[in-house]
Design a protein around this motif. Structure first.
Motif, PDB file in Angstrom:
ATOM      1  N   HIS A   1       0.833  -1.201   0.000  1.00 48.92           N
ATOM      2  CA  HIS A   1       0.000   0.000   0.000  1.00 48.92           C
ATOM      3  C   HIS A   1       0.873   1.259   0.000  1.00 48.92           C
ATOM      4  O   HIS A   1       0.607   2.220  -0.715  1.00 48.92           O
ATOM      5  CB  HIS A   1      -0.901  -0.029   1.238  1.00 48.92           C
ATOM      6  CG  HIS A   1      -1.708   1.213   1.431  1.00 48.92           C
ATOM      7  ND1 HIS A   1      -2.780   1.533   0.621  1.00 48.92           N
ATOM      8  CD2 HIS A   1      -1.570   2.219   2.324  1.00 48.92           C
ATOM      9  CE1 HIS A   1      -3.267   2.694   1.013  1.00 48.92           C
ATOM     10  NE2 HIS A   1      -2.566   3.134   2.044  1.00 48.92           N
ATOM     11  N   VAL A   2       1.931   1.220   0.804  1.00 50.04           N
ATOM     12  CA  VAL A   2       2.829   2.387   0.911  1.00 50.04           C
ATOM     13  C   VAL A   2       3.504   2.675  -0.425  1.00 50.04           C
ATOM     14  O   VAL A   2       3.598   3.822  -0.858  1.00 50.04           O
ATOM     15  CB  VAL A   2       3.907   2.143   2.010  1.00 50.04           C
ATOM     16  CG1 VAL A   2       4.999   3.220   1.965  1.00 50.04           C
ATOM     17  CG2 VAL A   2       3.251   2.115   3.384  1.00 50.04           C
ATOM     18  N   ILE A   3       3.953   1.622  -1.116  1.00 49.83           N
ATOM     19  CA  ILE A   3       4.669   1.869  -2.387  1.00 49.83           C
ATOM     20  C   ILE A   3       3.725   1.818  -3.600  1.00 49.83           C
ATOM     21  O   ILE A   3       4.158   1.902  -4.743  1.00 49.83           O
ATOM     22  CB  ILE A   3       5.843   0.861  -2.581  1.00 49.83           C
ATOM     23  CG1 ILE A   3       5.334  -0.593  -2.567  1.00 49.83           C
ATOM     24  CG2 ILE A   3       6.927   1.046  -1.533  1.00 49.83           C
ATOM     25  CD1 ILE A   3       6.401  -1.613  -2.937  1.00 49.83           C
ATOM     26  N   GLY A   4       2.418   1.673  -3.319  1.00 52.35           N
ATOM     27  CA  GLY A   4       1.442   1.748  -4.389  1.00 52.35           C
ATOM     28  C   GLY A   4       1.306   0.486  -5.235  1.00 52.35           C
ATOM     29  O   GLY A   4       0.971   0.546  -6.410  1.00 52.35           O
ATOM     30  N   VAL A   5       1.638  -0.655  -4.651  1.00 56.69           N
ATOM     31  CA  VAL A   5       1.508  -1.927  -5.380  1.00 56.69           C
ATOM     32  C   VAL A   5       0.583  -2.836  -4.571  1.00 56.69           C
ATOM     33  O   VAL A   5       0.626  -2.834  -3.347  1.00 56.69           O
ATOM     34  CB  VAL A   5       2.894  -2.611  -5.537  1.00 56.69           C
ATOM     35  CG1 VAL A   5       2.766  -3.904  -6.349  1.00 56.69           C
ATOM     36  CG2 VAL A   5       3.888  -1.675  -6.191  1.00 56.69           C
ATOM     37  N   ASP A   6      -0.246  -3.604  -5.295  1.00 54.63           N
ATOM     38  CA  ASP A   6      -1.158  -4.519  -4.591  1.00 54.63           C
ATOM     39  C   ASP A   6      -0.407  -5.800  -4.216  1.00 54.63           C
ATOM     40  O   ASP A   6      -0.082  -6.612  -5.073  1.00 54.63           O
ATOM     41  CB  ASP A   6      -2.353  -4.838  -5.494  1.00 54.63           C
ATOM     42  CG  ASP A   6      -3.356  -5.737  -4.770  1.00 54.63           C
ATOM     43  OD1 ASP A   6      -3.251  -5.838  -3.521  1.00 54.63           O
ATOM     44  OD2 ASP A   6      -4.210  -6.340  -5.444  1.00 54.63           O
ATOM     45  N   LEU A   7      -0.123  -5.962  -2.945  1.00 54.98           N
ATOM     46  CA  LEU A   7       0.586  -7.149  -2.479  1.00 54.98           C
ATOM     47  C   LEU A   7      -0.302  -7.968  -1.536  1.00 54.98           C
ATOM     48  O   LEU A   7       0.171  -8.630  -0.640  1.00 54.98           O
ATOM     49  CB  LEU A   7       1.883  -6.755  -1.761  1.00 54.98           C
ATOM     50  CG  LEU A   7       2.981  -6.124  -2.625  1.00 54.98           C
ATOM     51  CD1 LEU A   7       4.157  -5.701  -1.763  1.00 54.98           C
ATOM     52  CD2 LEU A   7       3.456  -7.077  -3.699  1.00 54.98           C
ATOM     53  N   SER A   8      -1.610  -7.879  -1.758  1.00 53.96           N
ATOM     54  CA  SER A   8      -2.528  -8.562  -0.838  1.00 53.96           C
ATOM     55  C   SER A   8      -2.895  -9.964  -1.332  1.00 53.96           C
ATOM     56  O   SER A   8      -3.993 -10.436  -1.123  1.00 53.96           O
ATOM     57  CB  SER A   8      -3.788  -7.712  -0.640  1.00 53.96           C
ATOM     58  OG  SER A   8      -4.385  -7.486  -1.894  1.00 53.96           O
ATOM     59  N   LEU A   9      -1.981 -10.612  -2.033  1.00 58.11           N
ATOM     60  CA  LEU A   9      -2.230 -11.974  -2.517  1.00 58.11           C
ATOM     61  C   LEU A   9      -2.115 -12.964  -1.357  1.00 58.11           C
ATOM     62  O   LEU A   9      -1.352 -12.724  -0.420  1.00 58.11           O
ATOM     63  CB  LEU A   9      -1.181 -12.352  -3.573  1.00 58.11           C
ATOM     64  CG  LEU A   9      -1.219 -11.576  -4.872  1.00 58.11           C
ATOM     65  CD1 LEU A   9       0.070 -11.815  -5.650  1.00 58.11           C
ATOM     66  CD2 LEU A   9      -2.417 -12.009  -5.701  1.00 58.11           C
ATOM     67  N   ASP A  10      -2.850 -14.071  -1.473  1.00 59.08           N
ATOM     68  CA  ASP A  10      -2.708 -15.127  -0.464  1.00 59.08           C
ATOM     69  C   ASP A  10      -1.556 -16.037  -0.902  1.00 59.08           C
ATOM     70  O   ASP A  10      -1.741 -17.005  -1.650  1.00 59.08           O
ATOM     71  CB  ASP A  10      -4.010 -15.919  -0.341  1.00 59.08           C
ATOM     72  CG  ASP A  10      -3.920 -16.941   0.789  1.00 59.08           C
ATOM     73  OD1 ASP A  10      -2.868 -16.982   1.464  1.00 59.08           O
ATOM     74  OD2 ASP A  10      -4.896 -17.685   0.989  1.00 59.08           O
ATOM     75  N   LEU A  11      -0.374 -15.715  -0.443  1.00 56.85           N
ATOM     76  CA  LEU A  11       0.829 -16.408  -0.913  1.00 56.85           C
ATOM     77  C   LEU A  11       0.843 -17.886  -0.525  1.00 56.85           C
ATOM     78  O   LEU A  11       1.472 -18.702  -1.189  1.00 56.85           O
ATOM     79  CB  LEU A  11       2.081 -15.718  -0.366  1.00 56.85           C
ATOM     80  CG  LEU A  11       2.301 -14.284  -0.848  1.00 56.85           C
ATOM     81  CD1 LEU A  11       3.480 -13.652  -0.128  1.00 56.85           C
ATOM     82  CD2 LEU A  11       2.526 -14.253  -2.346  1.00 56.85           C
ATOM     83  N   LEU A  12       0.130 -18.203   0.557  1.00 58.36           N
ATOM     84  CA  LEU A  12       0.163 -19.597   1.018  1.00 58.36           C
ATOM     85  C   LEU A  12      -0.789 -20.500   0.246  1.00 58.36           C
ATOM     86  O   LEU A  12      -0.791 -21.715   0.431  1.00 58.36           O
ATOM     87  CB  LEU A  12      -0.157 -19.656   2.509  1.00 58.36           C
ATOM     88  CG  LEU A  12       0.867 -18.968   3.417  1.00 58.36           C
ATOM     89  CD1 LEU A  12       0.419 -19.033   4.865  1.00 58.36           C
ATOM     90  CD2 LEU A  12       2.236 -19.631   3.270  1.00 58.36           C
TER      91      LEU A  12
END
Lengths: 332, 295
Positions: free
Chosen positions: B138-149
């Motif tokens: 969110h801070v760097i403006g990229v969606d990293l909310s994937l469920d990696l597991l």
């Protein structure tokens, strides 16, 4: 060959000032020995010339080029360390040629230079050995070989013989002197051993607490020391020093006389004393005498051994007295 | 020392020897014994000698073969990364730059945190939409909310990252002490020879600490599967066995399916394979140490 000029050079480690301010010119082709007691700054000075340490202030020129800020490998120097600093996993050949290989020198040229150095230092049969398979003297020769192949303008030696035994030290002294004669390169040699300085140097720089006490030829320093420190440091056994009325009578506050400039007898006029100990060195004998002016050492003949614990008379050669006032020489 | 003189020392060595046998050799032998029987915990009277039946079954078990591949990935990739990153960190720490004093202490933190806690820390970090990774995205403006597991590739990567995070500091400290044992004058000689920082380490540090690197690598390989708690907490071996190493599969067999014999077979097989890989190195290390002691 190149001269080395240190211009108002200073060095501090934090609040500790190791070298206050130092001006020195080391002439091209000379064998200059920096000598002084431990902690006098001689190794620091050498490391600054090598580029391993940076001076705090001041200038440094090698062969007329300002080398401050230059990498050690770009200064035209080569250095031989006290601990040899050989690479243990490399053979003698690889140790000697390491710098040339890094510089991507032509392999034929590398072989030629290694051969030249190994010939000079008689390393041929050792070229494929690892450092741990060599004796101390052989290791030091490899370290010198590593310096030679670089064809440096200036060779720097940091107490290279300190780790060797007395016999090997004498042999390596001669080898290094012959090397200087052969290569005619500028060599700067650091030692705390005044015997090494006297025997090897054509120019000695005596350092004390980061300051130059005196610069000169070995015998010049021996015969006419300009300060009590040089008088005491150069020469073995040390010069006898007398303070008080006797020194005042000769026009100074400190009177020095070398052990070989005093005649020992059982009668006559001079300083009276008692022999407490005699050191027999074979070629010379040294009598330790307790006199009215303090303890003194006198070079004497073998007959003096009969005078142990007897009262004797010490007669100094009047033209060999060293008179100092306020820390400086006042007599010729 | 002659043999006769040594004989008197046996009473001194015996307690340690017996303790070692009790805690290492005996369990291995018991495991081997169990693996040769058919054991059903729910029917104690049905236990019978099965010979190598369990071992034949191993090679027809696709889940076991998959766990072998996962095991290889979870051993060699993290150990290789731990060695490379640990070595680079050690080289930097050796320079005694400002701040490296407290960095040494900070580096030790992951090594002293229990592995299960490390797994939880990383699990919380990657919680989709709520963890630190999502916030960072969110801070760097990229969606990293994937469920990696939930994805095999990313889940395995995450286990590897956690394993590297846990293991690297200790490797770095071992490498650092090895580097600091080398004489400073060698590096100074190398500088005069024209070596750059990297060249000096490449040509001097690496060849000289090679025995240490090898020793560390062997022990890290032997310890690599100690990430069991991380997998237990983080992925549970999933998704679809993507992060299920051999010891986790043995655990599942022994404690979930109650197939103790098969679990013992897996573990003994793995023990033989690991010894086969590591023995030459361990013998080499032992020989080197005894020759150094003799010197």
């Amino acid at each position: 060959m190149a001269d080395v000029t240190l211009n108002k050079l200073t060095k501090s480690f934090g609040p500790v000032e190791v070298i206050p301010e130092l001006d020195l010119t080391i002439p091209s082709g000379s064998f200059t020995v920096l000598v002084g007691p431990s902690g006098c700054g001689k190794s620091t000075l050498l490391r600054m010339i090598a580029g391993l340490d940076d001076p705090t202030t001041g200038g440094l020129e090698i062969d007329g080029d300002n080398v401050l800020g230059k990498q050690p490998s770009d200064r035209g120097i080569a250095m031989v360390f006290q601990s040899y600093a050989l690479y243990p996993h490399m053979s003698v050949r690889e140790n000697i040629s390491f710098g040339l290989r890094l510089a991507k020198t032509d392999p034929t040229e590398i072989d030629a230079r290694v051969e030249e150095a190994s010939k000079i230092l008689q390393l041929d049969p050792l070229l494929d050995r690892k450092p741990k398979q060599l004796s101390g003297g052989q290791r030091q020769r490899v370290a010198i070989g590593r310096a030679i192949v670089r064809h440096p303008k200036v060779f720097l030696f940091d107490e290279p013989l300190s780790n060797l035994d007395a016999a090997l030290r004498g042999q390596m002294r001669v080898e290094i002197m012959e090397l200087h004669k052969r290569l005619k390169a500028t060599m700067i040699y650091v030692t705390h051993d005044q015997v090494e300085a006297m025997t090897m140097a054509d120019r000695i720089v005596v350092l004390n607490k980061g300051n130059i006490e005196q610069v000169g030829a070995p015998l010049e320093l021996y015969d006419t020391p300009q300060t009590p420190f040089v008088a005491g440091f150069i020469g073995s056994p040390k010069m006898n020093m007398i303070e008080g009325a006797e020194a005042e009578a000769h026009g100074g506050d400190l009177l020095g006389v070398r052990p070989e400039d005093i005649t020992l007898s059982t009668e006559g006029s001079g300083w009276s004393g008692r022999i407490t100990l005699i050191e027999q060195l074979g070629s010379d004998s040294y009598a330790h005498v307790v006199t009215e002016h303090g303890a003194m050492i006198v070079r004497c003949g073998r007959e003096a051994s009969d005078w142990l614990d007897r009262e004797v008379v010490l007669t100094p050669a009047s033209d060999k007295l060293h008179i100092f006032r306020n820390g400086h020489r006042v007599s010729a | 020392m002659p043999g006769k003189t040594n004989r008197g020392l046996w009473p001194l060595i015996m307690p340690t020897f017996l303790a070692l046998v009790a805690i290492t050799v005996l369990p291995i032998l018991v495991t081997l014994g169990i693996s040769l029987f058919y054991v059903d915990l729910t029917m104690p009277g049905m236990t019978r000698f099965a010979g190598l039946e369990n071992y034949f079954e191993l090679f027809q078990d696709s889940r076991f073969l998959n766990s072998l591949t996962v095991t290889a990935k979870l051993i060699f990739i993290p150990v290789a990364l731990q060695i490379v990153i640990g070595l680079l960190l050690a080289m930097v720490l050796k320079e005694k730059l400002p701040g490296t004093g407290w960095m040494r202490m900070a580096f030790l933190l992951p090594a002293v945190i229990p592995p299960a806690v490390s797994g939880l820390v990383w699990k919380l970090f990657i919680v989709p939409g709520a963890g630190g990774l999502s916030y960072l995205g969110h801070v760097i403006g990229v969606d990293l909310s994937l469920d990696l597991l939930s994805m095999p590739g990313s889940a395995l990567t995450l286990v590897i990252v956690t394993s590297v995070w846990v293991g690297t500091p200790f490797v770095a400290l071992l490498m650092l002490s090895a580097l600091e044992s080398l004489g400073e004058e060698q590096y100074e000689a190398a500088r005069i020879d024209g070596a750059s920082w990297f060249q000096a380490h490449w040509h001097i540090s690496l060849p000289e600490i090679r025995p240490v690197i090898l020793t560390v690598a062997v022990f890290r390989i032997l310890e690599a599967l100690a990430i069991f708690p991380i997998i237990f907490v983080l992925t549970g071996g999933g998704p679809a066995g993507a992060t299920e190493p051999i010891n986790y599969y043995a655990y599942v067999n022994g404690f979930e399916y109650l197939r103790v014999d098969y679990a013992a077979t897996i573990i003994f097989f793995f023990f033989v394979v690991m010894m086969g890989i590591c023995s030459p190195f361990l013998i080499n290390i032992a020989r080197r140490e005894s020759s150094e002691e003799a010197r």
